[in-house]
Design a protein around this motif. Sequence first.
Motif, short mmCIF file in Angstrom:
data_model
loop_
_atom_site.label_atom_id
_atom_site.label_comp_id
_atom_site.label_asym_id
_atom_site.label_seq_id
_atom_site.Cartn_x
_atom_site.Cartn_y
_atom_site.Cartn_z
N UNK A 39 11.44 -1.79 -7.57
CA UNK A 39 11.63 -0.58 -6.76
C UNK A 39 10.39 -0.31 -5.92
N UNK A 40 10.61 0.24 -4.76
CA UNK A 40 9.54 0.59 -3.84
C UNK A 40 9.83 1.97 -3.28
N UNK A 41 8.82 2.82 -3.30
CA UNK A 41 8.87 4.05 -2.51
C UNK A 41 7.90 3.87 -1.35
N UNK A 42 8.39 4.03 -0.13
CA UNK A 42 7.50 3.87 1.03
C UNK A 42 7.64 5.07 1.95
N UNK A 43 6.53 5.43 2.61
CA UNK A 43 6.53 6.61 3.46
C UNK A 43 5.52 6.44 4.59
N UNK A 44 5.58 7.35 5.55
CA UNK A 44 4.65 7.31 6.67
C UNK A 44 4.82 8.59 7.48
N UNK A 45 3.96 8.74 8.45
CA UNK A 45 4.11 9.79 9.47
C UNK A 45 4.71 9.13 10.70
N UNK A 46 5.90 9.57 11.07
CA UNK A 46 6.60 9.01 12.23
C UNK A 46 6.25 9.83 13.47
N UNK A 47 5.69 9.15 14.45
CA UNK A 47 5.32 9.79 15.71
C UNK A 47 5.91 8.96 16.85
N UNK A 48 6.84 9.53 17.56
CA UNK A 48 7.48 8.82 18.67
C UNK A 48 8.10 7.52 18.15
N UNK A 49 7.73 6.39 18.79
CA UNK A 49 8.24 5.09 18.35
C UNK A 49 7.48 4.68 17.09
N UNK A 50 8.17 4.69 15.97
CA UNK A 50 7.51 4.44 14.69
C UNK A 50 8.04 3.17 14.06
N UNK A 51 7.13 2.28 13.69
CA UNK A 51 7.48 1.08 12.93
C UNK A 51 7.49 1.48 11.46
N UNK A 65 3.01 2.80 0.22
CA UNK A 65 4.08 2.32 -0.65
C UNK A 65 3.59 2.29 -2.08
N UNK A 66 4.53 2.53 -2.99
CA UNK A 66 4.27 2.42 -4.43
C UNK A 66 5.28 1.43 -5.00
N UNK A 67 4.79 0.48 -5.80
CA UNK A 67 5.62 -0.57 -6.36
C UNK A 67 5.88 -0.33 -7.84
N UNK A 68 7.13 -0.45 -8.25
CA UNK A 68 7.54 -0.34 -9.65
C UNK A 68 8.29 -1.62 -10.04
N UNK A 69 8.02 -2.13 -11.24
CA UNK A 69 8.75 -3.27 -11.77
C UNK A 69 9.23 -2.90 -13.17
N UNK A 70 10.54 -2.99 -13.35
CA UNK A 70 11.16 -2.64 -14.63
C UNK A 70 10.72 -1.25 -15.10
N UNK A 71 10.65 -0.33 -14.14
CA UNK A 71 10.33 1.06 -14.45
C UNK A 71 8.87 1.38 -14.55
N UNK A 103 -5.69 5.98 1.60
CA UNK A 103 -6.41 5.50 0.43
C UNK A 103 -6.01 6.17 -0.86
N UNK A 104 -5.10 7.13 -0.82
CA UNK A 104 -4.66 7.85 -2.01
C UNK A 104 -3.22 7.45 -2.34
N UNK A 105 -2.88 7.59 -3.61
CA UNK A 105 -1.52 7.26 -4.02
C UNK A 105 -0.52 8.08 -3.22
N UNK A 106 0.46 7.43 -2.60
CA UNK A 106 1.47 8.17 -1.85
C UNK A 106 2.15 9.23 -2.71
N UNK A 107 2.54 10.29 -2.08
CA UNK A 107 3.20 11.40 -2.74
C UNK A 107 4.67 11.04 -2.96
N UNK A 108 4.94 10.40 -4.08
CA UNK A 108 6.30 9.95 -4.37
C UNK A 108 7.19 11.16 -4.60
N UNK A 109 8.24 11.27 -3.84
CA UNK A 109 9.13 12.43 -3.93
C UNK A 109 10.53 11.99 -4.32
#
Length: 830
Positions: free
Chosen positions: A170-182, A133-139, A72-78
Motif C-alpha cells: 500500500x502507498x499513500x501519496x500526496x502533494x500540493x497541486x498548483x496549475x499543471x501538476x505531475x 509518499x508512505x509505503x506499507x507492506x503487509x500492514x 522532509x517530514x512524514x506525510x500527513x496520512x489521512x
Amino acid sequence: MTSFATDHLKRPLPAGAPITYWQLGATAEARYDVPDQPMKGEMDPFFFLTKHKNFIPHEYPCRTAFGVERRGKRPDVTGEFALARFWLPFGSPRVDLSGFWFRPTVVGTWATTAIEAASAGEAVLRLGTCGGAVLFVNGAEIGFMADYVRNLEAKQDFTVSLKVGLNEISVFFDDLAERDARYFFQMDYVSGPVAQQALPVPGKGATAAAIEAALDDMHFEKPVYRAGEVALVTGAALPVSAEAHVTVEGDFMSREEPMRLVLTLAAGQTRLSLGETASLPSDFRHFHVSLTADGFTAARVFGVEICHAERQGEAGSALVERITETLDEISEFGEPDNVMALARLASGRYGAKTDAMIAATLPTIVDCHDCADFALVPLLWCRTAYGQHIDPDVVAQIDRAILSYRYWMDEPGNDVQWYFSENHALLFHTACYLAGALHPKDRFVRSGRLGAEQSAIGLQRVRAWLDHFEKWEMAEFNSAPYFPIDLKGLTALFALAPDQDVRDRARKAIVRLVAVVARSAHHGILTGAQGRSYEHTLRAAGSLELSGIARLIWGKGNYGRRVHALPQMAISLRDHGLEIPAELSAVADWRSDEGQEWVFAQGENRIAKLYHYKTAHYAIGTAAHYRWNEWGYQETVLQLRLGENADAQIWINHPGETIHSGYGRPSYWGGSGTLPRLHHYRGLAVLTFNCAAEQPGFSHAWFPRQEFDASSVKGDVAVARSGQGMVMLKGSHPFALVETGPTAGNELRIDGHRTAWIVRLGDQGSEEEFAARFASLSISEGADGVLTIEDPEYGTVLCHADGRTEAEGRVLNPADWSVEGKAINMKHGG
C-alpha cells in the motif's frame, strides 16, 4: 486495507519492472491558502529553458509555505483505503493522476495491490514521486519520502521482507497541486524473490483480463471526425456484456459540463457507437471510457477531434459575410463564457442568457483562478462597449470582480496565476490598463490604487511588453494555442486603449502575427515548428482557433467551440477599422508554381531560428539548430502537411511520457522529451534523437493513414500522398506501425534511444515513382560532425555541426536570420 476480492488479475513481475496494477481510493482534495502577499518577479520568456530536466524554478508563496510545513517530514496520512477505482497501466509505468488545478490544492490518494512471491525473502522496492509518499507492506509501515519539489520526481529505495504467497503493498501519496501538476507515483520491483503482480478484483480474474484486453486494443475508427458516426472499436471482444460509461470532456481549459453517455458493449461486440458528429461537442475531446462487468470496472482515455465542418459548410466569399458568420457561429455554438458573451453582445443577442454566462464566470475571476486573465479581458470588452445592454445587477457584479482582481504579482494574493509567460503577461497588463481606465476614480482592492493610477501602471507595462515584442516577438514561437491569446490582448488594446500610440502599436502587432501565420500556413492552416504545443492543438486542424481565424480572414478553415480571440478579431475588423493586408491571402493559401522559402527568428536574442518551405502541394516548417539534445518542454520542431486536406499532417517527436492524453509537459505528443538535432533544406529534413536512458525508448511520428489518399509502410520506409503532395519517411531502423490502442493506424515508431529520421517531400509523379527516386537517401556522419545526404534533386546536402545547411551552392545559416525574416520564391521541381 485490502478491499473485498474474490480473485486476482495476475501479471509477471520480473526484476527491474514497474508494479503497474493497483486499486485506488478517491483522491482527497483540500484548498491550501496562505496569507495574501506580493511576489517579486517579471515576465520570463524563457521560463521553460530549465537547467535540470523539465523543472520550472518559479516558486509561489504557497509552495514555499508547504515546503516549510512538510518537506522532509512524514506525510500527513489521512483516512483509510476505500476502493474507488482500478488502475491498469496501458503502457504507463506509473499510477498517474496528473491534472490541472486552478487554485493551490492539497491532494492525497491511497493505492494498494499485492505481490505474489514464490518464496520468502527480501525485496527492494524503488518508489518515485514528486510529492510525498508512505509505503506499507503487509500492514506494517516501511518508510516514507517527502521531497515535495513541484513537478520534480525524486526516487528512494526501500528494502522489505516478503512472505510466500500474497503480500499486500500500500502507498499513500500526496502533494500540493498548483496549475499543471505531475501527481503520480511509480514503484519498481528492483530485486527480490520470483514474483508476480496480483491485483485483487471482484468476480473473476478472467473477466478483468478481458476488459483490460478490450481497452488495450480500443481506438477510434477514424483519426478525426468532420461528419458521420463516431465510434470506438476493439479487436478484443468481451466474452460477457459490459456497461460502458463515456464522459466527453474538453481540454484542461474547458469549463463546460461534460457530456455523459451510458451504453452497452454486448458480448462479442467490437464496435461502440457514440453518436453522430453533429450530436457531439466540437473541438479535440477526451472520451473517458469505463467498462463494467462482473463487478469490475476499468477505464481509459481516448482523444479525437470533432469538427462540425459539414454543418458549417463553405465560408462566405466576402469579408463582411464572414464577420457576420463568425459572430453568429460563436454566439450560437461556442462554449458558454465571456468570449461567447462578447460575440452575442456584438451581434445584438442581449438578455438573460448572455447575462447568465457572464455572471457564471465571475467567481473564478474574483478568486483569481489561474487563467482568469483569459476571462477578464473579454469581460472588460463586454463591460466597456456593451455595458448598457447588460442587466444592472450583473454590471454591479462585474465591477466588483474588476475592482477585486489581482492584476500582477506585486499585488497581494495567494493564487497560482501564471504571470511569467509572454501571453499571460500581455493579458495581465492589458486588463490592468483597461480596468483602471474604466474605473478611474474607484479604488482597486488589492493594489490600493485609484483606477487612474492602476491604468497608468498598466499602460507602462503594456508599452514595455510592446517594446519587447517589437524587438524579439515570441519565445513561445509559432505556437498555435498562443497566437489567439496574444491576439486577444492585442485586439483589446487596438479597440479599447485610451492612448493612440498603444492602439497604433497594437494594430501593427496584430498584422505582424497574422503575417507570421500566413507565411507559415498551408492553405490557411498553420504548419510549422511550435515553441509550445499540446496534443489537443496539434491534432485539431479543423477546430483549432487558428483555423477559425483563417476562415474569418481568408475564407479557409472551420470553427471550433472554445475560442479566445475570434470574436474580438471580427469586431475589430467590423467596428474599429482593422485591415489585414490583402496580399497575405495569396501567401496563406499558396497556389504558385514556385516554392516559397521563409526564414525568421523568434524570442529574445533570437533563441529560435525557424525555417519554412511550401509549394502548392506541401508545406514543412522546422526549428533550426534549436537546443539540440537538451530536455524539451512543449516544443514541436517539425510539422508538415500534404495536399488540400488539413488533416493530412505529420509531426515527429520523442514522447515526454508514455501515457496517452496525459498532462506532462512534454506529453506523449505535445513536445519532445529530448529535442533532436535537426536540419532542413527545402523539401528535405533530417532528425537525429539522442535521448536520456530514463526517458521513453522510442521516437515517433503522427501518421494518419486514413487521411492520406495513399500510403505504405515497408521496413524502414513509409510513403504517403494527399493530392499531389507526397512524403517519404526513412528511419534508422524499421518502422513499427502501431495497430492497437488510442493511436492505432496513426502512429509510426522507431525503437531505441538513438534514432534518426529522413523526411523527403515532393509533388512530382506518382507515389511509387517518388519513393523509387528517393529510396537511396541515407545519412553519413563525418568525424567533424557533418551529416551528408546525397539528394537526387538538391545534390550533396551538408549539415554542419554549427547548424548551417549547405546545398545547391547555397548556405543556410540560422545565425544570420532576423526577427523580421526573409521570404523568397524559388523555382520548384526538377
